[in-house]
Design an enzyme around this catalytic site. Structure first.
Site, PDB file in Angstrom:
ATOM      1  N   LYS A  67       0.840  -1.203   0.000  1.00 55.92           N
ATOM      2  CA  LYS A  67       0.000   0.000   0.000  1.00 55.92           C
ATOM      3  C   LYS A  67       0.872   1.250   0.000  1.00 55.92           C
ATOM      4  O   LYS A  67       1.877   1.321   0.709  1.00 55.92           O
ATOM      5  CB  LYS A  67      -0.898  -0.019   1.233  1.00 55.92           C
ATOM      6  N   CYS A 153       1.419  12.358  -7.146  1.00 50.15           N
ATOM      7  CA  CYS A 153       0.876  13.125  -6.023  1.00 50.15           C
ATOM      8  C   CYS A 153       1.134  14.614  -6.215  1.00 50.15           C
ATOM      9  O   CYS A 153       2.131  15.013  -6.810  1.00 50.15           O
ATOM     10  CB  CYS A 153       1.536  12.686  -4.712  1.00 50.15           C
ATOM     11  N   ILE A 214       0.711   1.750 -16.267  1.00 53.18           N
ATOM     12  CA  ILE A 214       0.308   3.124 -15.989  1.00 53.18           C
ATOM     13  C   ILE A 214      -0.433   3.199 -14.654  1.00 53.18           C
ATOM     14  O   ILE A 214      -0.997   2.204 -14.212  1.00 53.18           O
ATOM     15  CB  ILE A 214      -0.598   3.693 -17.102  1.00 53.18           C
ATOM     16  N   GLY A 240      -9.308  -0.874 -14.340  1.00 56.00           N
ATOM     17  CA  GLY A 240     -10.087  -2.020 -14.762  1.00 56.00           C
ATOM     18  C   GLY A 240      -9.871  -2.342 -16.221  1.00 56.00           C
ATOM     19  O   GLY A 240      -9.080  -1.691 -16.912  1.00 56.00           O
ATOM     20  N   GLY A 267      -5.574  -2.744 -16.075  1.00 58.50           N
ATOM     21  CA  GLY A 267      -6.642  -3.565 -16.628  1.00 58.50           C
ATOM     22  C   GLY A 267      -6.301  -5.023 -16.876  1.00 58.50           C
ATOM     23  O   GLY A 267      -7.070  -5.736 -17.519  1.00 58.50           O
TER      24      GLY A 267
END
Length: 326
Positions: A67, A153, A214, A240, A267
């Site tokens: 994470k 970010c 990506i 996705g 995806g």
């Protein structure tokens, strides 16, 4: 939303060492780090592995990207954070995480008890100094094999501009991180740019050992009953199956523009997707949104790849990396 169906290709009653037995045909190397296979759960979709360890032996995976970690704890963006989309989903979690100190002192040691291979430490920052401090801590943390620098970010010292859309800022943060670590540095690129190869080459020139791409594509949904955006942050990251062709195109472009290895993502949800992404130039792949639909997906991909390789006449995965441009 989670698919709790029984695993498709592996008996959960089998001994853990049988499930995790490596297949030499699947081995790849990322900037000097050997992986038993190219399958890596993507940051933000696998937590710190503990929930998934209850389902299967994590050692079957090539690595795990943990994470996203920031210097200080983050509680994330306001609700709602998730929105359904055709062929995917939108998320606006906002880098929720317990902060660097707890990740290094608790989360990574706990993960090391259930996963016995080098991990990918995904770090984020809102200034170059924050990136550097996170990298320094990961340099001193033994289970970390690769530092993945998320440059998507906002840079609070540059009027909100993100590091990932400016080649100079991308190079600056890459160079700063490289100065404080001996571990391979992979820079995670944003697709929300005009020319991703320009950013990629800037990172390579600044010393990056590899690139991950990506990240999610910026999108939004509107509730037609209220006329208001669904997400509390208005916009979020689209991921996705719907973004796979875009991700594949960008991996192909970047792999042909640089000489450093690429981790492809976006995806991926089938062994065919893995093969296609590697043919485009990826040395390894990360699985993101699919983990939220089928928690066994990463394990299943590792188990299913050899049969697909046999069908396609592929002796080793290293033989197909980048062959689409050969």
């Amino acid at each position: 939303m989670v698919d709790n169906k029984q695993p498709r290709c592996c008996d959960m009653n089998k001994p853990a060492d049988t499930q995790a037995a490596p297949n030499g045909r699947l081995k790849v190397n990322l900037a000097g780090i050997d992986l038993d296979n190219p399958i890596i759960p993507a940051s933000g979709t696998f937590g710190f592995g503990e929930e998934f360890a209850e389902l299967y032996d994590l050692d079957i995976l090539g690595s795990i990207s943990i994470k996203g970690t920031t210097l200080e704890p983050r509680f994330g963006n306001p609700q709602y954070r998730i929105a359904d989309c055709k062929a995917g989903m939108l998320n606006s979690v906002g880098l929720q995480n317990p902060g660097l100190e707890k990740v290094v002192s608790e989360e990574i040691p706990n993960l090391a008890k259930i996963f016995h291979k080098p991990i990918v430490a995904n770090i984020s920052g809102f200034s170059i100094d924050e990136f550097v401090k996170c990298a320094e801590a990961m340099e001193a943390t033994d289970p970390v094999g690769i530092i993945e620098v998320n440059i998507s970010c906002p840079n609070v010292h540059a009027g909100g501009m993100t590091f990932g859309v400016d080649p100079n800022l991308a190079a600056e943060v890459t160079s700063a991180v490289k100065k404080v670590t001996t571990k391979p540095v992979f820079v995670k690129l944003s697709p929300n740019v005009t020319d991703i190869t320009e950013i990629a080459k800037a990172c390579e020139d600044a010393g990056a050992d590899g690139l991950s791409l990506i990240n999610t594509i910026l999108g939004m949904r509107i509730d037609i009953k209220t006329g208001k955006p669904v997400l509390g942050n208005i916009m979020g990251g689209y991921s996705g199956p719907g973004i796979f062709p875009v991700a594949l195109r960008m991996v192909y472009q970047v792999a042909n523009a640089v000489k450093i290895p690429v981790i492809g993502m976006g995806g991926i949800s089938s062994p065919e997707d893995v093969i296609e992404m590697m043919m485009a130039g990826a040395t390894a792949v990360q699985i993101g949104a699919a983990n939220l639909v089928n928690p066994f997906i990463c394990r299943d991909l590792v188990m299913e790849l050899p049969a697909l390789m046999d069908k396609l006449g592929i002796k080793a995965l290293t033989d197909i990396i980048g062959i689409a441009s050969a």
